[in-house]
Design an enzyme around this catalytic site. Structure first.
Site, PDB file in Angstrom:
ATOM      1  N   TRP A 137    -137.776  36.403  11.385  1.00  0.00           N
ATOM      2  CA  TRP A 137    -136.402  36.521  11.929  1.00  0.00           C
ATOM      3  C   TRP A 137    -136.264  35.834  13.285  1.00  0.00           C
ATOM      4  O   TRP A 137    -135.164  35.632  13.758  1.00  0.00           O
ATOM      5  CB  TRP A 137    -136.018  38.000  12.056  1.00  0.00           C
TER       6      TRP A 137
ATOM      7  N   GLU B 138    -146.945  25.096   9.013  1.00  0.00           N
ATOM      8  CA  GLU B 138    -145.557  24.801   9.354  1.00  0.00           C
ATOM      9  C   GLU B 138    -145.476  23.515  10.169  1.00  0.00           C
ATOM     10  O   GLU B 138    -145.666  23.532  11.396  1.00  0.00           O
ATOM     11  CB  GLU B 138    -144.961  25.941  10.185  1.00  0.00           C
TER      12      GLU B 138
ATOM     13  N   GLY C  33    -137.688  30.901   7.963  1.00  0.00           N
ATOM     14  CA  GLY C  33    -136.901  31.236   9.150  1.00  0.00           C
ATOM     15  C   GLY C  33    -135.450  31.481   8.774  1.00  0.00           C
ATOM     16  O   GLY C  33    -135.086  32.545   8.260  1.00  0.00           O
ATOM     17  N   GLY C  34    -134.609  30.487   9.011  1.00  0.00           N
ATOM     18  CA  GLY C  34    -133.162  30.613   8.828  1.00  0.00           C
ATOM     19  C   GLY C  34    -132.734  31.268   7.518  1.00  0.00           C
ATOM     20  O   GLY C  34    -131.882  32.162   7.513  1.00  0.00           O
TER      21      GLY C  34
ATOM     22  N   GLY D 201    -136.525  24.406  11.264  1.00  0.00           N
ATOM     23  CA  GLY D 201    -135.146  24.503  11.731  1.00  0.00           C
ATOM     24  C   GLY D 201    -134.384  23.195  11.701  1.00  0.00           C
ATOM     25  O   GLY D 201    -133.324  23.074  12.292  1.00  0.00           O
TER      26      GLY D 201
HETATM   27  P1  13P Z   1    -136.935  27.527   9.259  1.00  0.00           P
HETATM   28  O1  13P Z   1    -137.134  28.078   7.852  1.00  0.00           O
HETATM   29  O2  13P Z   1    -135.661  27.995   9.893  1.00  0.00           O
HETATM   30  O3  13P Z   1    -137.120  26.038   9.288  1.00  0.00           O
HETATM   31  O4  13P Z   1    -138.102  28.157  10.154  1.00  0.00           O
HETATM   32  C1  13P Z   1    -139.407  28.069   9.706  1.00  0.00           C
HETATM   33  C2  13P Z   1    -140.270  28.889  10.583  1.00  0.00           C
HETATM   34  O5  13P Z   1    -140.507  28.549  11.728  1.00  0.00           O
HETATM   35  C3  13P Z   1    -140.798  30.135  10.024  1.00  0.00           C
HETATM   36  O6  13P Z   1    -141.771  30.666  10.851  1.00  0.00           O
END
Ligand code: 13P
Length: 249
Positions: free
Chosen positions: A11, A167, A234-235, A173
């Site tokens: 989150w 990642e 993330g998002g 993001g």
């Molecule tokens: P996003 O899915 O928003 O690109 O973020 C990935 C992340 O950093 C999960 O830890």
């Protein structure tokens, strides 16, 4: 060995405690899938209310960070015992945002990983290259270095139970998800590195997630790769879409 997928939301710095409860309640029916481990890693202040809200469901609540000391004069930090007492079983360690904005290094990541294991918390150890590193062709070398330092003094049994999140920083993001081939190539390299440090059985047991702009569209192909055991999202973990990601099959 068939590894159980682990699909986790991160989150980040989103959701007040009351918003956290509402989101858990919204997502509860959408993420009901016992074939995978479902984890929400939430801000520290949301852990207890989210845990309450998740009771009776398959949702596990984890943390986004933890300090490597037991207790004492470390204003603002959260200790491993605090997480254990709250019922936390997983903690994200060394996210690239922590490395970039909060000065975490491979060495502090290693200290946190060891401390998490000492307290019976499973670390989700993050690694990932910058765009420059990818363009210069040093991705695998860089990731191997991150992994080797993160696992310093970690036993084979501990390593087998760990989770690694690959990642790529340029994919976080940005909406720019790594191609399935890029993600699989690095996740396989990570597994090979674990085999080198430990042995084939440890490498076969450890779970490796992909993270970086995972969406309901990209999840099915990513999660069907031989060395990708789920995702760190993330998002898309803050929306109903997370239900589709968890039920990617
Ligand atoms: P996003 O899915 O928003 O690109 O973020 C990935 C992340 O950093 C999960 O830890």
């Amino acid at each position: 060995m068939a590894r159980k997928k682990i699909i986790a939301g991160n989150w980040k710095m989103n959701m007040t405690p009351s918003e956290a409860v509402a989101l858990v309640n919204t997502l509860k029916p959408l993420v009901a899938n016992d074939d995978v481990d479902v984890l929400f890693c939430v801000p520290a202040i949301d852990i207890i209310p989210a845990m309450e809200a998740a009771k009776g469901s398959n949702i596990m609540i984890g943390a986004e960070n933890m300090y490597f000391e037991e207790k004492g004069a470390y204003t603002g930090e959260i200790s491993p015992a605090m997480l254990v007492d709250a019922g936390v079983k997983y903690v994200i360690i060394g996210h690239s945002e922590r490395r970039e904005y909060f000065a975490e290094t491979d060495e502090t990541v290693n200290k946190k990983v060891l401390k998490a294991f000492e307290h019976g918390i499973t670390p989700i150890i993050c690694c990932g290259e910058t765009l420059t590193q990818r363009e210069q062709g040093v991705t695998i070398d860089f990731i191997r270095q991150q992994i080797k330092i993160a696992f310093l003094s970690v036993s084979a049994a501990q390593a087998a139970s760990a989770v690694i999140a690959y990642e790529p920083i340029w994919a976080i993001g940005t909406g720019k998800v790594a191609t399935t081939e890029q993600a699989q190539e690095v996740c396989k390299a990570i597994r090979d590195c674990i085999a080198e440090i430990y042995d084939a059985a440890t490498a076969d047991a450890i779970r490796i997630q992909y993270g970086g702009s995972v969406s309901a569209d990209s999840a099915p192909e990513l999660f069907s790769q031989a060395d990708i055991d789920g995702g760190l999202v993330g998002g898309a973990s803050l929306k109903a879409d997370f239900g589709k990601i968890v039920n990617y099959k």
